[in-house]
Structures are given as structure tokens and as C-alpha cells.
Design a protein around this motif. Structure first.
Motif, mmCIF file in Angstrom:
data_model
loop_
_atom_site.group_PDB
_atom_site.id
_atom_site.type_symbol
_atom_site.label_atom_id
_atom_site.label_comp_id
_atom_site.label_asym_id
_atom_site.label_seq_id
_atom_site.Cartn_x
_atom_site.Cartn_y
_atom_site.Cartn_z
ATOM 1 N N LEU A 260 0.822 -1.209 0.000
ATOM 2 C CA LEU A 260 0.000 0.000 0.000
ATOM 3 C C LEU A 260 0.857 1.261 0.000
ATOM 4 N N ARG A 261 2.146 1.111 0.276
ATOM 5 C CA ARG A 261 3.057 2.252 0.166
ATOM 6 C C ARG A 261 3.545 2.427 -1.263
ATOM 7 N N GLU A 262 3.961 1.291 -1.885
ATOM 8 C CA GLU A 262 4.559 1.357 -3.225
ATOM 9 C C GLU A 262 3.505 1.561 -4.313
ATOM 10 N N ALA A 263 2.387 0.888 -4.154
ATOM 11 C CA ALA A 263 1.379 0.951 -5.204
ATOM 12 C C ALA A 263 0.560 2.222 -5.043
ATOM 13 N N SER A 264 0.090 2.703 -6.175
ATOM 14 C CA SER A 264 -0.803 3.850 -6.057
ATOM 15 C C SER A 264 -2.228 3.338 -6.082
ATOM 16 N N ILE A 265 -3.048 3.918 -5.234
ATOM 17 C CA ILE A 265 -4.449 3.508 -5.160
ATOM 18 C C ILE A 265 -5.190 4.250 -6.255
ATOM 19 N N GLU A 266 -5.649 3.498 -7.256
ATOM 20 C CA GLU A 266 -6.310 4.136 -8.393
ATOM 21 C C GLU A 266 -7.752 4.505 -8.044
ATOM 22 N N THR A 267 -8.451 3.553 -7.464
ATOM 23 C CA THR A 267 -9.817 3.859 -7.041
ATOM 24 C C THR A 267 -10.044 3.270 -5.664
ATOM 25 N N MET A 268 -10.967 3.870 -4.933
ATOM 26 C CA MET A 268 -11.331 3.349 -3.623
ATOM 27 C C MET A 268 -12.827 3.540 -3.472
ATOM 28 N N GLN A 269 -13.550 2.427 -3.419
ATOM 29 C CA GLN A 269 -15.011 2.479 -3.311
ATOM 30 C C GLN A 269 -15.457 1.642 -2.137
ATOM 31 N N PRO A 270 -16.401 2.030 -1.321
ATOM 32 C CA PRO A 270 -16.972 3.379 -1.288
ATOM 33 C C PRO A 270 -16.008 4.365 -0.633
ATOM 34 N N GLU A 271 -16.270 5.611 -0.806
ATOM 35 C CA GLU A 271 -15.444 6.662 -0.201
ATOM 36 C C GLU A 271 -15.468 6.507 1.328
ATOM 37 N N PRO A 272 -14.283 6.421 1.968
ATOM 38 C CA PRO A 272 -14.319 6.324 3.434
ATOM 39 C C PRO A 272 -14.801 7.639 4.066
#
Lengths: 147, 168
Positions: free
Chosen positions: B100-112
């Protein structure tokens, strides 16, 4: 840096793959082979460039490929065994009007392939008229007719 | 091969039929190797298949993560995190680890509900459904190569860690 590694890796990988495919595979370019070649190019392109579409990156990739290709041909000039290893040998498949069937089978050639080349290049009708047919290093079939 | 065909000819071209035999054998073996590679790829050895889909549950069963065991650098991967909390109350989830540090989070559903950094990790607050379950869908993309580890934690006692291997 990684664009150079990518290009070098791709060069080696493609060389191995095309060695496995054999020299006959894309020698006589049919329409289908041509389309296949385009698709291979398309698939390669993405991995070569990644998502860096800059001018410098493209130049680096091209420069790497040219350096490798010219370097390899220079190495082949200096070392005959290497040249033999990479380019292979010309191989006889018809000798004095007689098919060498086992060799043809290993080279994945049929009688029709050879006769087609013979008609095309020499206007020959029967295998008896062929003195030698040779699969060249680039996969083309050379036909030498009997006098 | 019969004896005569095995002999190297010298006219009209210089042959080395033993070498040529090796080349032919290489082509044949290479073909089988390619077939095996394709079958492995179909099975998911390079990502997106039965060999690669994986699921891990924390020891107390509160967190469940569905992830890809094997993937490739530069591709997007789905990550599904299910957390069992108390119905109606928001649940806090911490995402950490090299993945989770190296990879970029492209989408996150649902919005926290809220998302704050917590050291090198990410602390999210998720709303739960009526049965107390919160599900988070993530798409990740990483450019790095090698093994990356992800950690999902809700409380000191319930945490899961998983690892993904990324091919070049």
C-alpha cells in the motif's frame, strides 16, 4: 534506465521466440503473416515504451535496439561459431531430383512448399528437374535446376 | 533419420547437419515450453487466474481480504477488504505494508468517511451496513517488481497480512 533494460530484454526475448518459431515461419509473408507481424509489433510496443511517451525515451529504446543489433552483427563477423549458432546453416532438402523427406519434416516443409518455390523462381514442373533445393538461413527456398 | 540424410553435404553448400539437428530439436522443445507457459498463464501463474486469486481471513474472522497472489508490474489489481464491525457504528481500518506504500491507489469504493495518514500507513474510517459489515473495493497499480506485502488491521488483535509477487 529501465527503458534500456526493457529494450534489451525485449530484444533477447524476441530473438529466442523467433528462434523457436523457426526460420520458415515468417519467411514467405502471406497476408495473414503480415497481420500477425503487425499484432506482434503492437504487443511489443507497449512493453517497450511503458507509459513514457517522451521523445528521449523513444530515442533511447531505438538506440539500444540498434546498438544491440549492430553489436551482434559485429560479433558474428569476428566469430564464425557464433554466426553459425545464431544464423544456422543452409540445409539441402532436394538432392538430384529426390526429396530428403526426413529433413523436410524437421524443417516443417512439405513437397508442395518446395514445388511452389521451384515453379515460382525457376518455372520447374517436376521434382526430377530440380538439382538442389536449399532452405536458406533466412528461410527462403533456393532452387537450382538441372541443366 | 536414415543414414544418408544424416550426412552433411559439402556441395552446393557446406552443411553441419548435427548442428542443424540441434536447431530443430531446440525448435521442437521450445514449442513445448511455450505451450507450457501458455497453460500456466491460463491457470493464472502470471496473475488473474485460479493460481493467483487468493483470500485471507484474520484469526478472529473479522477481516477478510481478497487479493492477487501474483501480478505484473504496471497492471491494475482489485483488492477487496471486508471488515465485520458493530452494526451502525463506523469501523476503523488501517492499511499498511509495502504494497500500500509502493502501489498507487487508483480507485477506492466506497469513499471512506475519513482518511488520514498514520505513520506510513493509511487510517480509514468506514461506515458499516445494517449487519455490521463494511466492504472496501480498491484498485491498485504498482510499477515496482518483486514481493510486496500488505497489512490490514482494525484492532491490535485482528490483522491480516498478505503478499503479492509482481512480475516485470
Amino acid at each position: 534506465m529501465d527503458s534500456i533494460l526493457r529494450a534489451a530484454g525485449m530484444y533477447v526475448a524476441l530473438m529466442l521466440l523467433f528462434r523457436v518459431a523457426g526460420r520458415r515461419s515468417l519467411a514467405d509473408l502471406t497476408t495473414f503473416d503480415f497481420v500477425l507481424l503487425l499484432i506482434i509489433g503492437e504487443a511489443t510496443q507497449q512493453a517497450l515504451l511503458g507509459d513514457d511517451f517522451s521523445f528521449i525515451n523513444a530515442m533511447l529504446v531505438i538506440a539500444t535496439l540498434i546498438v544491440l543489433d549492430v553489436g551482434l552483427s559485429l560479433a558474428k563477423l569476428n566469430s564464425k561459431p557464433l554466426a553459425r549458432l545464431l544464423d544456422g546453416h543452409a540445409t539441402l532438402v532436394v538432392e538430384q531430383g529426390r526429396f530428403l523427406h526426413q529433413r523436410m519434416r524437421r524443417a516443417r516443409l512439405t513437397e508442395d512448399d518446395i514445388l511452389e518455390s521451384a515453379r515460382d523462381s525457376q518455372g520447374i514442373e517436376h521434382v526430377e528437374q530440380i538439382k538442389f533445393a536449399i532452405v536458406e538461413r533466412n528461410g527462403k527456398i533456393s532452387v537450382i535446376p538441372k541443366e | 533419420m536414415n543414414e544418408d540424410e544424416l550426412l552433411s553435404r559439402h556441395e552446393p553448400v557446406e552443411e553441419d547437419i548435427r548442428m542443424q539437428e540441434r536447431v530443430w530439436r531446440f525448435e521442437r522443445v521450445g514449442w513445448y515450453v511455450l505451450v507450457v507457459i501458455i497453460l500456466l498463464a491460463l491457470a493464472g501463474a502470471f496473475g488473474n487466474g485460479p493460481l493467483s486469486d487468493a483470500q485471507v481471513t484474520s484469526t478472529d474472522g473479522r477481516i477478510q481480504v481478497e487479493y492477487q497472489r501474483l501480478s505484473r508490474s504496471g497492471t491494475t489489481d482489485d483488492l477487496r477488504i471486508t471488515v465485520h464491525g458493530i452494526a451502525g457504528k463506523p469501523v476503523k481500518v488501517m492499511l499498511g505494508g509495502s504494497l500500500l506504500r509502493e502501489a498507487s491507489i487508483e480507485t477506492m469504493q466506497p469513499e471512506p468517511q475519513s482518511s488520514i495518514s498514520h505513520g506510513e500507513a493509511l487510517l480509514l474510517q468506514l461506515g458499516t451496513s445494517r449487519d455490521g459489515i463494511a466492504t472496501l473495493y480498491l484498485t491498485l497499480r504498482s510499477e515496482s517488481v518483486g514481493t510486496l506485502e500488505g497489512i490490514v488491521r482494525t484492532s491490535p488483535t485482528s490483522a491480516v497480512s498478505f503478499s503479492t509477487f509482481l512480475y516485470p
